[in-house]
Design a protein around this motif. Structure first.
Motif: not given
Length: 372
Positions: A104-105, A107-109, A111-112, A115, A117, A254
């Protein structure tokens, strides 16, 4: 407030206070015993692991793997801590440990920070098929890849399996960032982009050239993102410690999400193994590496693992596995401690490969290799 103050003056409150005081006294006594035992252990362990590092540094300074003999290694097994465990504070005060990032981390980073996915596979076999195709193109064998997959992922692991979370059990937690079929660490992902990123860009460009419409546009966009990640990975010297620091940043976390992408992830996972094969060839070792030998290089690093590959049977029976690990890695790896010589570790690795290769995930991967 009056009710609380009144409660503190009750017999129950006084009893609870006396009990906590007694627990704290006992805790401090146990903590003192633990500190004394740990200090005694460190008096032995510190010099031992220093000698491991010094011997390894001298071997590396030769820039050759020839004529390495028993006296080039520490021949004693590492000291084992046998004192009392660290006691728990009855008030629950513990030192905060940094949590290991999980999927989850990543994937979050991703995207952040970029950008990005990942294009995750529709089915597990879609990822396995892409992995088998990449492995065949790289010249790796089905036996090598299937047996290493079996060993690293437990024989039935998914493309997003993470170390410590292989099984759905209460209280399970990630023990490292090791991810996927070959359990790449976050540092591996950064390092592979720095060293082989252009190969990944070329592979995606070939896919884009053969695609049309939305798929082509998606691949071209992915190439642009990948180039940004490569530039970040190359922003430090090409050294493991420097890449490890990058991997621990939001951008580095990320980047690790690339392993989850069905176009890029298999390339990363395969490249890690191919790097070891190429390392051996640079030292004129052209014989096929067995899966267990390749796993030694995957597990302990190319230089350490290659020493094990070149060892005679006589030396494999004598040399402690501690010679090929950093202290922290060794102490977190019970397999290396139990199988405490090179011969035992390789035998245990082969035994696990034999067993786990019979599971459905490994069999499915083996079948997909037949398509290429």
């Amino acid at each position: 407030m009056l009710a609380i103050a009144t409660w503190f003056n009750t017999p129950t409150a006084h009893a609870a206070y006396r009990d906590l005081t007694k627990q704290q006294t006992l805790y401090r006594e146990k903590l003192a015993e633990y500190a004394k035992a740990l200090a005694a252990y460190e008096d032995l362990a510190g010099p031992y692991w220093k000698s491991i590092t010094e011997k390894r540094s001298r071997r590396r300074a030769r820039h050759s793997f020839q004529n390495i003999a028993a006296n080039d290694y520490v021949l004693k097994q590492p000291p084992v801590y046998s004192g009392p465990p660290k006691p728990e504070n009855p008030e629950g005060a513990t030192s905060a440990e940094k949590a290991v990032p999980v999927v989850a981390d990543f994937l979050r980073e991703a995207k952040a920070q970029f950008d990005f996915v990942p294009d995750t596979p529709a089915t597990e076999n879609d990822y396995k098929r892409a992995y088998a195709a990449a492995a065949r193109a790289a010249g790796l064998t089905a036996e090598q890849c299937v047996r290493i997959y079996a060993f690293e992922s437990g024989g039935d692991g998914t493309y997003d399996v993470q170390a410590g979370l292989e099984y759905d059990v209460p209280g399970a937690r990630a023990v490292s960032t090791a991810l996927g079929y070959n359990q790449l660490l976050g540092t591996n992902s950064v390092e592979l982009l720095a060293e082989a990123g252009d190969e990944f860009v070329s592979a995606l460009r070939r896919k884009a050239n053969a695609a049309n419409g939305v798929r082509k546009d998606a691949l071209l966009s992915k190439i642009d993102t990948l180039k940004k990640m490569i530039a970040f990975s190359r922003s430090v010297p090409d050294r493991w410690n420097a890449h490890a620091r990058l991997a621990d940043t939001p951008k580095g976390i990320g980047i690790h999400a690339l392993n989850l992408d069905v176009d890029i992830g298999p390339l990363l996972q395969v490249r890690k193994l191919l790097t070891s094969v190429e390392f051996a060839k640079r030292y004129d070792f052209d014989a096929p590496l067995s899966a267990a030998e390749l796993e030694m290089m995957n597990l302990t690093g190319d230089g350490n693992g290659f020493e094990m590959v070149l060892m005679s049977k006589d030396l494999r029976d004598k040399i402690p596995t501690s010679n090929f690990f950093q202290r922290g890695g060794y102490e977190r790896n019970p397999v290396a401690g139990v199988n405490n010589t090179v011969a035992k570790l390789i035998a245990a690795t082969n035994a696990k490969m034999d067993s786990e290769a019979q599971l459905q995930g490994a069999k499915a991967l083996a079948a997909l290799f037949e398509e290429f």
